[in-house]
Design a protein around this motif. Sequence first.
Motif, PDB file in Angstrom:
ATOM      1  N   GLY A   1       0.755  -1.242   0.000  1.00  5.98           N
ATOM      2  CA  GLY A   1       0.000   0.000   0.000  1.00  5.98           C
ATOM      3  C   GLY A   1       0.783   1.288   0.000  1.00  5.98           C
ATOM      4  O   GLY A   1       0.205   2.367   0.190  1.00  5.98           O
ATOM      5  N   ALA A   2       2.104   1.231  -0.205  1.00  5.07           N
ATOM      6  CA  ALA A   2       2.863   2.475  -0.269  1.00  5.07           C
ATOM      7  C   ALA A   2       2.380   3.345  -1.425  1.00  5.07           C
ATOM      8  O   ALA A   2       2.087   2.846  -2.511  1.00  5.07           O
ATOM      9  N   ALA A   3       2.293   4.647  -1.184  1.00  2.10           N
ATOM     10  CA  ALA A   3       1.835   5.582  -2.215  1.00  2.10           C
ATOM     11  C   ALA A   3       2.989   6.099  -3.057  1.00  2.10           C
ATOM     12  O   ALA A   3       2.779   6.697  -4.112  1.00  2.10           O
ATOM     13  N   GLY A   4       4.208   5.867  -2.599  1.00  9.75           N
ATOM     14  CA  GLY A   4       5.377   6.333  -3.332  1.00  9.75           C
ATOM     15  C   GLY A   4       6.620   5.689  -2.780  1.00  9.75           C
ATOM     16  O   GLY A   4       6.618   5.136  -1.666  1.00  9.75           O
ATOM     17  N   TYR A   5       7.702   5.751  -3.552  1.00 12.97           N
ATOM     18  CA  TYR A   5       8.929   5.061  -3.171  1.00 12.97           C
ATOM     19  C   TYR A   5      10.090   5.859  -3.741  1.00 12.97           C
ATOM     20  O   TYR A   5      10.238   5.951  -4.949  1.00 12.97           O
ATOM     21  N   VAL A   6      10.900   6.478  -2.870  1.00 14.54           N
ATOM     22  CA  VAL A   6      12.029   7.282  -3.331  1.00 14.54           C
ATOM     23  C   VAL A   6      13.301   6.860  -2.602  1.00 14.54           C
ATOM     24  O   VAL A   6      13.255   6.294  -1.509  1.00 14.54           O
ATOM     25  N   HIS A   7      14.441   7.142  -3.226  1.00 13.82           N
ATOM     26  CA  HIS A   7      15.736   6.788  -2.659  1.00 13.82           C
ATOM     27  C   HIS A   7      16.168   7.847  -1.651  1.00 13.82           C
ATOM     28  O   HIS A   7      15.840   9.027  -1.791  1.00 13.82           O
ATOM     29  N   LYS A   8      16.946   7.435  -0.649  1.00 16.89           N
ATOM     30  CA  LYS A   8      17.363   8.365   0.397  1.00 16.89           C
ATOM     31  C   LYS A   8      18.276   9.475  -0.100  1.00 16.89           C
ATOM     32  O   LYS A   8      18.432  10.484   0.575  1.00 16.89           O
ATOM     33  N   ASP A   9      18.871   9.294  -1.275  1.00 14.07           N
ATOM     34  CA  ASP A   9      19.727  10.362  -1.795  1.00 14.07           C
ATOM     35  C   ASP A   9      18.950  11.377  -2.626  1.00 14.07           C
ATOM     36  O   ASP A   9      19.526  12.219  -3.297  1.00 14.07           O
ATOM     37  N   ILE A  10      17.616  11.345  -2.540  1.00 15.81           N
ATOM     38  CA  ILE A  10      16.782  12.295  -3.274  1.00 15.81           C
ATOM     39  C   ILE A  10      17.118  13.720  -2.841  1.00 15.81           C
ATOM     40  O   ILE A  10      17.422  13.988  -1.671  1.00 15.81           O
ATOM     41  N   ASP A  11      17.091  14.638  -3.786  1.00 17.21           N
ATOM     42  CA  ASP A  11      17.316  16.049  -3.477  1.00 17.21           C
ATOM     43  C   ASP A  11      16.272  16.535  -2.464  1.00 17.21           C
ATOM     44  O   ASP A  11      15.088  16.187  -2.574  1.00 17.21           O
ATOM     45  N   PRO A  12      16.672  17.316  -1.454  1.00 21.28           N
ATOM     46  CA  PRO A  12      15.711  17.751  -0.431  1.00 21.28           C
ATOM     47  C   PRO A  12      14.474  18.446  -0.996  1.00 21.28           C
ATOM     48  O   PRO A  12      13.355  18.194  -0.538  1.00 21.28           O
ATOM     49  N   ASP A  13      14.659  19.319  -1.967  1.00 24.05           N
ATOM     50  CA  ASP A  13      13.496  19.991  -2.552  1.00 24.05           C
ATOM     51  C   ASP A  13      12.590  18.987  -3.272  1.00 24.05           C
ATOM     52  O   ASP A  13      11.365  19.117  -3.261  1.00 24.05           O
TER      53      ASP A  13
END
Length: 211
Positions: free
Chosen positions: A100-112
């Motif tokens: 049920g996750a609505a999204g999945y991003v990597h921890k090195d994603i840009d803060p903005d």
Amino acid sequence: MADAIRVLLVDDHQVVRRGLRTFLEVQDDIEVVGEAADGAEGVARAEELRPDVILMDVKMPGTDGVEALRRLGDLGLPARVLIVTSFTERRTVVPALRAGAAGYVHKDIDPDALAGAIRSVHAGHVLLQPEVAGALLAEEASGGGRGGSLTDREREVLALIARGRSNREIARALVLSEKTVKTHVSNILMKLDLADRTQAALWAVRHGVTD
């Protein structure tokens, strides 16, 4: 900050939680309402605080992110869960999205970009970084051609789901009521034997229902 997006941080590393809080607290429309160090505590805090969005790691001691997602779903809590992790292998990605996750991003994603991701999932969109989408698309490779039973209107709705549109945005685009859109979405999931909008969006991409 009455209209701010209320966010709960769930990660077993205190330094990660501190970094996330430090950045998010300078956002005018985002409020960090709590933290948790594992999935079980995250579920308990979510019940207590009723956040709008939960930022959650997958790999945690004790109750991991996937099990926490399942428990949140069983409780019917409305929070949207954005997985923020350093693991993007298929064996990690797919169970989290299925849960049920609505999204999945990597921890090195840009803060903005992370702030934008929070706003996006809060608005009802599905958010997947390219490598994550690729993992789930590979998992769906045996999905077959089950789209033949969809009506023309359902295919229009499915195409807009694939573009990350919320029910409200779909209703506006197709000049329908939100209730009607919800009915179409339910029918699409039933006909395609899919569990949620994430699976529907990726099914649509794979089968070319995006025009």
